[in-house]
Design an enzyme around this catalytic site. Structure first.
Site: not given
Ligand code: K1U
Ligand code: ZN
Length: 185
Positions: A46, A51, A88, A130-131
């Site tokens: 996401g 960001q 994040c 989260h987004e």
């Molecule tokens: O918004 C962001 O910072 C992106 C974030 C979103 C997110 C991750 C985990 C749970 C909820 C929302 C990320 O993508 S961080 C990368 C990451 O932790 C991840 C990547 C693939 C699968 C699971 C987590």
């Molecule tokens: Zn985030």
């Protein structure tokens, strides 16, 4: 195609409220494309406009090869509870368990400006929440207990030295891998 710099914790834009999108212009369409590219290059699922230094109320998500743009999103219903680890892209290398509603229904506009709803559970539900939090200046660390939040912030005090000016520029390796993947597609 452009990869955008990612703002990290310490940049005030991550704590600001966003502004609803009124018109989906060519510039917004380009922003959305660049956000997808940046999110994929950074291996995220996401990415929200603040960001990448923008104040428009929009985000992109891609969980299990299902890319979705959410413009002016709202959570219209939420049920249950689930706890899981989150990270994040704006707080690299910091993780924490967050309890959130397990199922959500989100209403938003798509890139054509058409209203749609998505019902989500599991990782997609978590990612959408989260987004949408990012669009209201809220970060996952805000949900941690006082002790875990303090530990996360202490760790970040050292990590943030890697990001002068609170900017995370994707590394040449991340950019190269992304270009390589692009050519294969
Ligand atoms: O918004 C962001 O910072 C992106 C974030 C979103 C997110 C991750 C985990 C749970 C909820 C929302 C990320 O993508 S961080 C990368 C990451 O932790 C991840 C990547 C693939 C699968 C699971 C987590
Ligand atoms: Zn985030």
């Amino acid at each position: 195609m452009s990869l955008l710099d990612i703002r990290v914790l310490g940049d005030p834009i991550l704590r600001a409220e966003t502004t609803p999108v009124v018109t989906i212009t060519d510039e917004i369409r380009r922003l959305v494309r660049d956000m997808f590219d940046t999110m994929h290059a950074a291996k995220g699922i996401g990415l929200a406009a603040p960001q990448v230094g923008r104040s428009e109320r929009l985000a992109v998500v891609d969980v299990e090869d299902n890319p979705i743009v959410i413009i002016n999103p709202e959570i219209v219903s939420a049920e249950g509870k689930a706890k899981a680890e989150e990270g994040c892209l704006s707080i690299p290398d910091i993780y924490g368990d967050v309890e959130r509603p397990a199922n959500v229904r989100v209403r938003a506009l798509d890139i054509e400006g058409r209203a749609f709803e998505v019902e989500a559970d599991q990782l997609l539900a978590r990612c959408l929440q989260h987004e949408i939090d990012h669009l209201h200046g809220k970060l996952f660390i805000d949900y941690l207990s006082v002790l875990k939040r303090r530990a996360a912030i202490n760790k970040w005090t050292k990590e943030k030295e890697k990001y002068p000016g609170a900017i995370r520029r994707l590394t040449p390796a991340e950019v190269a891998e992304h270009h390589h993947r692009d050519e294969e597609l």
